[in-house]
Scaffold this motif. Structure first.
Motif, PDB file in Angstrom:
ATOM      1  N   ASN A  13      -6.539 -21.098  -8.682  1.00 37.68           N
ATOM      2  CA  ASN A  13      -6.614 -19.986  -7.730  1.00 37.68           C
ATOM      3  C   ASN A  13      -7.214 -20.441  -6.410  1.00 37.68           C
ATOM      4  O   ASN A  13      -8.190 -21.196  -6.378  1.00 37.68           O
ATOM      5  CB  ASN A  13      -7.501 -18.859  -8.273  1.00 37.68           C
ATOM      6  CG  ASN A  13      -6.783 -17.971  -9.261  1.00 37.68           C
ATOM      7  OD1 ASN A  13      -5.568 -17.916  -9.284  1.00 37.68           O
ATOM      8  ND2 ASN A  13      -7.556 -17.278 -10.088  1.00 37.68           N
ATOM      9  N   GLY A  14      -6.655 -19.949  -5.320  1.00 34.67           N
ATOM     10  CA  GLY A  14      -7.201 -20.236  -4.004  1.00 34.67           C
ATOM     11  C   GLY A  14      -8.307 -19.265  -3.622  1.00 34.67           C
ATOM     12  O   GLY A  14      -8.439 -18.186  -4.207  1.00 34.67           O
ATOM     13  N   PRO A  15      -9.117 -19.621  -2.610  1.00 31.88           N
ATOM     14  CA  PRO A  15     -10.226 -18.781  -2.181  1.00 31.88           C
ATOM     15  C   PRO A  15      -9.809 -17.775  -1.104  1.00 31.88           C
ATOM     16  O   PRO A  15      -8.726 -17.866  -0.531  1.00 31.88           O
ATOM     17  CB  PRO A  15     -11.199 -19.798  -1.583  1.00 31.88           C
ATOM     18  CG  PRO A  15     -10.281 -20.836  -0.987  1.00 31.88           C
ATOM     19  CD  PRO A  15      -9.094 -20.920  -1.909  1.00 31.88           C
ATOM     20  N   THR A  16     -10.696 -16.833  -0.826  1.00 33.37           N
ATOM     21  CA  THR A  16     -10.572 -15.992   0.354  1.00 33.37           C
ATOM     22  C   THR A  16     -11.366 -16.618   1.493  1.00 33.37           C
ATOM     23  O   THR A  16     -12.092 -17.598   1.310  1.00 33.37           O
ATOM     24  CB  THR A  16     -11.098 -14.574   0.075  1.00 33.37           C
ATOM     25  OG1 THR A  16     -12.474 -14.663  -0.333  1.00 33.37           O
ATOM     26  CG2 THR A  16     -10.296 -13.916  -1.031  1.00 33.37           C
ATOM     27  N   LYS A  17     -11.207 -16.069   2.697  1.00 36.34           N
ATOM     28  CA  LYS A  17     -11.879 -16.577   3.893  1.00 36.34           C
ATOM     29  C   LYS A  17     -12.411 -15.391   4.704  1.00 36.34           C
ATOM     30  O   LYS A  17     -12.135 -15.261   5.885  1.00 36.34           O
ATOM     31  CB  LYS A  17     -10.919 -17.424   4.735  1.00 36.34           C
ATOM     32  CG  LYS A  17     -10.388 -18.663   4.020  1.00 36.34           C
ATOM     33  CD  LYS A  17      -9.299 -19.336   4.835  1.00 36.34           C
ATOM     34  CE  LYS A  17      -8.896 -20.665   4.223  1.00 36.34           C
ATOM     35  NZ  LYS A  17      -8.398 -20.514   2.835  1.00 36.34           N
ATOM     36  N   ASN A  18     -13.186 -14.556   4.050  1.00 36.43           N
ATOM     37  CA  ASN A  18     -13.556 -13.273   4.646  1.00 36.43           C
ATOM     38  C   ASN A  18     -15.046 -13.035   4.800  1.00 36.43           C
ATOM     39  O   ASN A  18     -15.434 -12.139   5.552  1.00 36.43           O
ATOM     40  CB  ASN A  18     -13.001 -12.124   3.781  1.00 36.43           C
ATOM     41  CG  ASN A  18     -11.502 -12.194   3.605  1.00 36.43           C
ATOM     42  OD1 ASN A  18     -10.781 -12.581   4.523  1.00 36.43           O
ATOM     43  ND2 ASN A  18     -11.031 -11.835   2.427  1.00 36.43           N
ATOM     44  N   ILE A  19     -15.886 -13.795   4.095  1.00 33.80           N
ATOM     45  CA  ILE A  19     -17.274 -13.380   3.936  1.00 33.80           C
ATOM     46  C   ILE A  19     -18.215 -14.436   4.507  1.00 33.80           C
ATOM     47  O   ILE A  19     -18.044 -15.637   4.271  1.00 33.80           O
ATOM     48  CB  ILE A  19     -17.601 -13.133   2.451  1.00 33.80           C
ATOM     49  CG1 ILE A  19     -16.599 -12.134   1.848  1.00 33.80           C
ATOM     50  CG2 ILE A  19     -19.023 -12.607   2.291  1.00 33.80           C
ATOM     51  CD1 ILE A  19     -16.714 -11.973   0.359  1.00 33.80           C
ATOM     52  N   GLY A  20     -19.216 -13.997   5.227  1.00 34.42           N
ATOM     53  CA  GLY A  20     -20.189 -14.911   5.811  1.00 34.42           C
ATOM     54  C   GLY A  20     -21.085 -15.552   4.765  1.00 34.42           C
ATOM     55  O   GLY A  20     -21.110 -15.166   3.594  1.00 34.42           O
ATOM     56  N   GLY A  21     -21.830 -16.543   5.216  1.00 32.07           N
ATOM     57  CA  GLY A  21     -22.773 -17.261   4.367  1.00 32.07           C
ATOM     58  C   GLY A  21     -23.755 -17.993   5.259  1.00 32.07           C
ATOM     59  O   GLY A  21     -24.010 -17.561   6.389  1.00 32.07           O
ATOM     60  N   ARG A  22     -24.276 -19.099   4.780  1.00 34.87           N
ATOM     61  CA  ARG A  22     -25.256 -19.842   5.567  1.00 34.87           C
ATOM     62  C   ARG A  22     -24.956 -21.336   5.535  1.00 34.87           C
ATOM     63  O   ARG A  22     -24.431 -21.861   4.552  1.00 34.87           O
ATOM     64  CB  ARG A  22     -26.669 -19.584   5.053  1.00 34.87           C
ATOM     65  CG  ARG A  22     -27.060 -18.121   5.088  1.00 34.87           C
ATOM     66  CD  ARG A  22     -28.566 -17.922   5.159  1.00 34.87           C
ATOM     67  NE  ARG A  22     -29.280 -18.548   4.065  1.00 34.87           N
ATOM     68  CZ  ARG A  22     -30.619 -18.574   3.967  1.00 34.87           C
ATOM     69  NH1 ARG A  22     -31.361 -18.047   4.914  1.00 34.87           N
ATOM     70  NH2 ARG A  22     -31.200 -19.148   2.932  1.00 34.87           N
ATOM     71  N   ILE A  23     -25.314 -22.009   6.615  1.00 35.10           N
ATOM     72  CA  ILE A  23     -25.171 -23.460   6.750  1.00 35.10           C
ATOM     73  C   ILE A  23     -26.509 -24.009   7.227  1.00 35.10           C
ATOM     74  O   ILE A  23     -27.147 -23.448   8.121  1.00 35.10           O
ATOM     75  CB  ILE A  23     -24.071 -23.827   7.765  1.00 35.10           C
ATOM     76  CG1 ILE A  23     -22.708 -23.326   7.288  1.00 35.10           C
ATOM     77  CG2 ILE A  23     -24.029 -25.339   8.016  1.00 35.10           C
ATOM     78  CD1 ILE A  23     -21.616 -23.433   8.343  1.00 35.10           C
ATOM     79  N   GLY A  24     -26.932 -25.120   6.620  1.00 29.41           N
ATOM     80  CA  GLY A  24     -28.150 -25.779   7.070  1.00 29.41           C
ATOM     81  C   GLY A  24     -29.433 -25.124   6.600  1.00 29.41           C
ATOM     82  O   GLY A  24     -30.501 -25.352   7.183  1.00 29.41           O
ATOM     83  N   HIS A  25     -29.345 -24.335   5.526  1.00 27.72           N
ATOM     84  CA  HIS A  25     -30.509 -23.737   4.889  1.00 27.72           C
ATOM     85  C   HIS A  25     -30.665 -24.330   3.485  1.00 27.72           C
ATOM     86  O   HIS A  25     -29.709 -24.858   2.922  1.00 27.72           O
ATOM     87  CB  HIS A  25     -30.341 -22.224   4.781  1.00 27.72           C
ATOM     88  CG  HIS A  25     -30.410 -21.510   6.090  1.00 27.72           C
ATOM     89  ND1 HIS A  25     -31.549 -20.896   6.548  1.00 27.72           N
ATOM     90  CD2 HIS A  25     -29.467 -21.309   7.053  1.00 27.72           C
ATOM     91  CE1 HIS A  25     -31.325 -20.347   7.727  1.00 27.72           C
ATOM     92  NE2 HIS A  25     -30.058 -20.584   8.064  1.00 27.72           N
ATOM     93  N   PRO A  26     -31.840 -24.231   2.873  1.00 24.99           N
ATOM     94  CA  PRO A  26     -31.975 -24.679   1.481  1.00 24.99           C
ATOM     95  C   PRO A  26     -31.015 -23.925   0.572  1.00 24.99           C
ATOM     96  O   PRO A  26     -30.802 -22.716   0.738  1.00 24.99           O
ATOM     97  CB  PRO A  26     -33.437 -24.355   1.146  1.00 24.99           C
ATOM     98  CG  PRO A  26     -34.144 -24.360   2.463  1.00 24.99           C
ATOM     99  CD  PRO A  26     -33.147 -23.801   3.435  1.00 24.99           C
ATOM    100  N   VAL A  27     -30.449 -24.646  -0.378  1.00 29.41           N
ATOM    101  CA  VAL A  27     -29.552 -24.049  -1.364  1.00 29.41           C
ATOM    102  C   VAL A  27     -29.998 -24.481  -2.753  1.00 29.41           C
ATOM    103  O   VAL A  27     -30.761 -25.440  -2.908  1.00 29.41           O
ATOM    104  CB  VAL A  27     -28.082 -24.464  -1.138  1.00 29.41           C
ATOM    105  CG1 VAL A  27     -27.541 -23.908   0.168  1.00 29.41           C
ATOM    106  CG2 VAL A  27     -27.919 -25.985  -1.193  1.00 29.41           C
ATOM    107  N   THR A  28     -29.507 -23.773  -3.751  1.00 27.82           N
ATOM    108  CA  THR A  28     -29.715 -24.185  -5.143  1.00 27.82           C
ATOM    109  C   THR A  28     -28.367 -24.583  -5.715  1.00 27.82           C
ATOM    110  O   THR A  28     -27.440 -23.771  -5.762  1.00 27.82           O
ATOM    111  CB  THR A  28     -30.327 -23.053  -5.975  1.00 27.82           C
ATOM    112  OG1 THR A  28     -31.586 -22.690  -5.412  1.00 27.82           O
ATOM    113  CG2 THR A  28     -30.550 -23.510  -7.413  1.00 27.82           C
ATOM    114  N   VAL A  29     -28.271 -25.830  -6.120  1.00 26.49           N
ATOM    115  CA  VAL A  29     -27.013 -26.388  -6.625  1.00 26.49           C
ATOM    116  C   VAL A  29     -27.312 -27.087  -7.943  1.00 26.49           C
ATOM    117  O   VAL A  29     -28.153 -27.984  -7.993  1.00 26.49           O
ATOM    118  CB  VAL A  29     -26.403 -27.374  -5.610  1.00 26.49           C
ATOM    119  CG1 VAL A  29     -25.118 -27.970  -6.154  1.00 26.49           C
ATOM    120  CG2 VAL A  29     -26.121 -26.671  -4.287  1.00 26.49           C
TER     121      VAL A  29
END
Length: 226
Positions: free
Chosen positions: A137-153
């Motif tokens: 399945n492909g993704p959507t491209k509609n919703i904001g998020g964050r770049i350059g902040h701490p993440v949990t992976v």
């Protein structure tokens, strides 16, 4: 620029990253007090894949890759995209087109706590991608998020600019500020392990620490042996 996007942050210097990349992730995890290894669900798409570099962190809503496209446009050569996709495997966040763009831009690899697709094409490319799984399945491209902040992976907090390294065992993240101080211990551990393996091959297979550890754990009484 929105505060959700942090474009400038310290990265691991290129020479330090090169030195650290010479070690196995397992060695770096051991000398980092056995910390920093992402959950084993995050695996390379192919066993031979390796990556190392500074983390460009991205947080997305499950199944939406809008912010990954933004991160690709902001990335510097040598960065590794580290994407908090919330572990969602219901649709892929990246595929062949995006991976080709990453490689063309000098991005050193991609780590996704989520799904990828076009895995056979990516393996044929030889581009290092570590993901929690795959889904057509492909993704959507509609919703904001964050770049350059701490993440949990994979259960590990990764800050922008941290050093990430992956091989067939999985991925380890090391705090940028700690990395250089760990390298002498990593060098010593490599040397010590080589000596121990040589001794084993010469017939010295006894784990000399074992009896004391068993006594400390209460398995053996004082004076007892296996």
């Amino acid at each position: 620029m929105s505060s959700d996007i942090v474009k400038d942050f310290p990265r691991v210097p290129a020479e330090l990253a090169r030195r650290a990349a010479a070690f196995q992730p397992a060695i770096l995890a051991d000398v980092n007090s056995r910390r920093g290894a992402l959950h084993g669900r995050i695996r390379p798409l192919h066993a031979g894949m390796k990556l190392a570099g500074s983390a460009l962190t991205v947080e997305v809503r499950p199944g939406d890759n809008l912010m990954i496209h933004a991160a690709i446009s902001l990335a510097r050569p040598g960065d590794v995209l580290v994407i908090d996709g919330k572990g969602d495997l219901s649709s892929a966040l990246m595929g062949t087109i995006m991976m080709n763009a990453c490689r063309q831009l000098g991005i050193a690899g991609v780590i996704i706590d989520g799904a990828a697709r076009d895995s056979l094409d990516i393996i044929e490319m030889g581009y290092p991608v570590f993901a929690a799984g795959t889904n057509p399945n492909g993704p959507t491209k509609n919703i904001g998020g964050r770049i350059g902040h701490p993440v949990t992976v994979g259960g590990v907090t990764v800050c922008p600019g941290d050093f990430v390294i992956g091989d067939s065992d999985g991925v380890v993240a090391i705090e940028r500020e700690k990395l250089e101080s760990l390298l002498p211990a990593a060098e010593k551990k490599v040397d010590d392990e080589a000596k121990r393996i040589a001794a084993i091959k010469a017939g010295d297979t006894e784990a000399k620490w074992l009896a004391a550890a068993l006594r400390a754990a209460g398995v053996l009484r004082e004076g007892e042996t296996l």
